[in-house]
Structure formats: structure tokens, C-alpha cells
Design an enzyme around this catalytic site. Structure first.
Site, PDB file in Angstrom:
ATOM      1  N   TYR A  84       0.896  -1.251  -0.022  1.00  0.00           N
ATOM      2  CA  TYR A  84      -0.043   0.069   0.241  1.00  0.00           C
ATOM      3  C   TYR A  84       0.873   1.478   0.058  1.00  0.00           C
ATOM      4  CZ  TYR A  84      -3.953  -2.832   1.098  1.00  0.00           C
ATOM      5  OH  TYR A  84      -5.059  -4.074   1.143  1.00  0.00           O
ATOM      6  N   LYS A 128       3.394 -15.411   1.618  1.00  0.00           N
ATOM      7  CA  LYS A 128       3.235 -15.892   0.219  1.00  0.00           C
ATOM      8  C   LYS A 128       4.761 -16.203  -0.206  1.00  0.00           C
ATOM      9  CE  LYS A 128       0.834 -17.409  -3.296  1.00  0.00           C
ATOM     10  NZ  LYS A 128       0.063 -18.547  -3.253  1.00  0.00           N
ATOM     11  N   ASP A 135      -2.884 -18.110   0.929  1.00  0.00           N
ATOM     12  CA  ASP A 135      -4.352 -18.658   0.126  1.00  0.00           C
ATOM     13  C   ASP A 135      -4.657 -19.738   1.126  1.00  0.00           C
ATOM     14  OD1 ASP A 135      -1.660 -19.830  -0.302  1.00  0.00           O
ATOM     15  OD2 ASP A 135      -2.120 -20.406  -2.267  1.00  0.00           O
ATOM     16  N   ASP A 182      -5.173  -7.173   6.076  1.00  0.00           N
ATOM     17  CA  ASP A 182      -6.263  -6.361   5.407  1.00  0.00           C
ATOM     18  C   ASP A 182      -7.609  -7.236   5.090  1.00  0.00           C
ATOM     19  OD1 ASP A 182      -8.033  -4.493   4.837  1.00  0.00           O
ATOM     20  OD2 ASP A 182      -7.159  -3.838   2.946  1.00  0.00           O
ATOM     21  N   ASP A 236     -10.653  -8.911   7.780  1.00  0.00           N
ATOM     22  CA  ASP A 236     -12.142  -8.729   7.514  1.00  0.00           C
ATOM     23  C   ASP A 236     -12.757  -9.939   7.749  1.00  0.00           C
ATOM     24  OD1 ASP A 236     -12.058  -6.065   7.470  1.00  0.00           O
ATOM     25  OD2 ASP A 236     -13.069  -5.844   5.476  1.00  0.00           O
TER      26      ASP A 236
END
Ligand code: NAD
Length: 355
Positions: free
Chosen positions: A142, A188, A220, A244, A248
Site C-alpha cells: 500500500y 506468500k 491462500d 487487510d 475482515d
């Protein structure tokens, strides 16, 4: 007697209603211990814009930095949506987090036994879930450079430096020491070099916490495991973009936005706030659920002020109120024995907290 200086930012919409209840509970619990609170109300959001012309007055930043912790309600509302971006309440909040240098976002996801039916997953999958996502908040893709786009190509860069990984990893391990002593670092690393560095550094930091069991998981798989068997997790440590998304996902395990607290911490002063917004649709009606904010106040006691016992009292009081069947309107459909107002729920929890 110890006196903690707490910056109170009530904000807009239901902000003032829910913060008042958290203060009620904090004061009640403090009466059982050798500490007290000195609150200072500060302006942010739409109300700050209306009064001062700026959604984040400098005084709010200065005084927050001079406090022991910030307890934050929520900001925003339609009234301010047509303002230029930099004058909008949400811009004030982003600027605030940056000024306070909060690089770690802590989001617990707890499924209360009495509310297992509020989750969209099966009760037998979510019963007993109690996990914490520790997300790096001010680095990663980000914020990485270079970034840009033209009509043909768009690109962002995922960068983490060793110190950035070290400091967030320390946060996660310290938190795990106060919980079930398990950290699962999510990355990852099978594809990304930045993730391989992440994994190596987290493994190094883990050596300073021999009591904590460290595991690694690809993002994943983590997304899948959170839905398949969320009870396997205690602390999930991860970078900005993965965190992020996973936080959620994890928050939905509990089924109601009105229950979920969060903390954003760094090297200066931490900010403790519910994950929900200012809920303008129900503001002023006395029906908002104050539990997310009361629970944020408990996180403030636990993680910022080191008052673990007082925090346990609040957490147990919340559980007891739910076990006794007290519900605010948002949860009225789930085994409610009595539907209560925002302020009644605050008083019930405050009473249980001092018993
Ligand atoms: P929201 O979280 O405010 O509300 C979503 C829905 O959940 C609404 O139906 C609301 O009534 C309900 N809800 C939220 N909190 C509740 C509670 N404690 N008890 C019972 N019901 C609750 O999200 P939104 O409607 O998308 O946003 C409203 C405003 O809040 C916007 O201006 C947005 O920018 C702002 N916002 C602020 C923050 C923050 O201050 N950290 C976070 C998210 C959104």
C-alpha cells in the site's frame, strides 16, 4: 494512586453514545483497583470540521501524543461526504494514524458461546474461536515505491525492510505471550521474495520467545483454514495487504460488527476503537451496541496500560451480560431474554465488572 491520561475522541454518529458507555465501564472497574483515569475530550471528524474547519485539529494530535492512550469512537456521515477530500472526516482519521505512527493493527475475533448462531458458519465450526490478527499497517504494497499507472500499465511495489518486519513480529510474539503462545505467520513465500525475507526475519525474532510456538502458512491456505477450522489459530501475524483481507474475513466469524474491537499501536501512543463506523442510520436512538467499544477499552487496559486483571474483568463482564441474555437491538434475534438500550447495556456490563 496511578492516574492514566486518556484522550477521548467521540467523533460523529453513534460515537458519543458508545464512548460514554466505555467510560462508564472503565470508571467502574477502576474503582476496584489502585488507578484512575483523567479523560480529555478531543475533536475529530465531522464535528471537528463543523467547529474548527479542520477534521483533525492540531490540538487533537498534540494532546493525544501527550496522553497514555486514545479511546476512539467513530467518525463520518453523509453530511460531510460532499466536502473536498482533505476536509472529510475519513482524511482526518488517516492523518491521525500517521501522526501517531501506529504500525500494528490488532484485531481480535472472538465468538461468544451465546452468539454462535449469529455467525454465517456452522456453530460447531466457530464455537470457542478466540484469535487475534496482528497486521502490519504502514508498510508493504500500500505504501511501496515505485508505483504508478498509465493507460497501458499499472504497478505497485511490495517492500518490507528487516526493521519493519522485526518490530511487527515482536508485537505479535509479545501478544502471544499473554495468550495461548502460538503465532502463525502468514505470507506468500513460495512466490514472493519479500515474503521469503518476512519468513526468515520472523523465524529469527521467534528465537527470542522460546515459549511461543511459531508456524508459517501461505496466505491462500490461511484464507481457507480460517473458514475450515478457525479454532486452530491463536495469533496470526501478517503484512498489510494480507492482513487487510484476512482480518475482515476473521471478523465475520463472530457475526456482528457491533461486537468487534481493534487497536492500532506503534512506538508512541495506541489508538483503541471499534471496527465499525459511525452508523448514522441509528445515531441518537440509544440502540447502538456498545460492546465493541467497551471491548476496545479492555484492549487499552491490557495492551497499553498493562492492567491485565482489570481487562479480564471487563471481558468476563461482557461474556456474562451475553450469557444472561441481554442483547442490544442488533442481536435481538439471537436468544435474547431482554433487549436493552445502549446505556442499559453499558450499565449491566459495568455492574458485572465490579462484582
Ligand atoms: P458502519 O459500520 O457505520 O455501519 C454499517 C451497519 O452496521 C449500519 O447498518 C449500522 O447501523 C450497523 N452498525 C455499526 N455499528 C453498530 C453498532 N455498534 N451497533 C449496532 N449496529 C451497528 O458503516 P457505514 O454505514 O459504511 O459507514 C457510516 C459512516 O462511518 C461513513 O461515513 C464511514 O466513512 C464511517 N466509517 C468510519 C469508521 C471509523 O471511524 N473508524 C470506520 C468505518 C466507516
Amino acid at each position: 494512586m496511578k492516574k492514566y491520561k486518556i484522550a477521548l475522541i467521540k467523533g460523529d454518529g453513534i460515537g458519543p453514545e458508545i464512548i460514554d458507555e466505555a467510560v462508564k465501564v472503565l470508571d467502574a472497574v477502576a474503582s476496584r483497583y489502585d488507578f484512575d483515569f483523567d479523560y480529555e475530550e478531543l475533536l475529530m471528524g465531522g464535528i471537528a470540521y463543523d467547529i474548527t474547519g479542520d477534521p483533525l485539529p492540531q490540538e487533537t494530535v498534540t494532546k493525544s501524543l501527550n496522553s497514555d492512550a486514545v479511546l476512539f469512537g467513530a467518525i463520518g456521515g453523509e453530511k460531510w461526504d460532499s466536502l473536498p477530500r482533505e476536509k472529510r472526516p475519513e482524511s482526518g482519521l488517516l492523518r491521525f494514524r500517521k501522526e501517531l505512527g501506529v504500525y500494528a493493527n490488532l484485531r481480535p475475533a472472538v465468538v461468544y458461546d451465546e452468539l454462535v448462531n449469529a455467525s454465517s458458519l456452522k456453530p460447531e465450526v466457530v464455537k470457542g474461536v478466540d484469535l487475534m490478527v496482528v497486521r502490519e499497517l504502514i508498510g508493504g504494497i500500500y505504501f511501496g515505491e515505485p508505483k504508478g499507472r498509465d493507460d497501458f500499465k499499472g504497478y505497485n511495489t511490495m517492500v518490507y525492510t528487516r526493521p519493519e518486519i522485526e518490530r511487527i513480529a515482536h508485537q505479535a510474539f509479545k501478544i502471544a505471550m499473554n495468550r495461548s503462545k502460538k503465532v502463525c505467520s502468514v505470507d506468500k513465500a513460495n512466490v514472493l521474495d519479500v515474503s521469503q525475507l518476512w519468513r526468515d526475519v520472523v523465524t529469527e525474532v521467534a528465537q527470542e520467545y522460546p515459549e511461543v510456538e511459531l508456524s508459517h502458512m501461505y496466505v491462500d491456505n490461511a484464507a481457507m483454514q480460517l473458514i475450515r477450522d478457525p479454532r486452530q489459530f491463536d495469533v496470526i501475524l501478517t503484512g498489510n495487504i494480507f492482513g487487510d483481507i484476512l482480518s475482515d474475513e476473521a471478523s465475520m466469524l463472530s457475526g456482528s460488527i457491533g461486537l468487534l474491537p481493534s487497536a492500532s499501536t506503534g512506538d508512541k501512543v495506541g489508538v483503541y476503537e471499534p471496527i465499525h463506523g459511525s452508523a448514522p442510520d441509528i445515531a441518537g436512538q440509544g440502540i447502538a451496541n456498545p460492546i465493541a467499544t467497551i471491548s476496545s477499552a479492555s484492549m487499552m487496559l491490557r495492551y497499553e496500560l498493562g492492567e491485565k486483571e482489570a481487562a479480564d474483568r471487563i471481558d468476563n463482564a461482557i461474556k456474562q451480560a451475553l450469557a444472561e441474555g441481554y442483547r442490544t437491538k442488533d442481536l435481538a434475534a439471537f436468544d435474547a431474554k431482554e433487549v436493552c438500550s445502549t446505556s442499559e447495556m453499558g450499565s449491566i456490563i459495568a455492574n458485572y465488572a465490579v462484582k
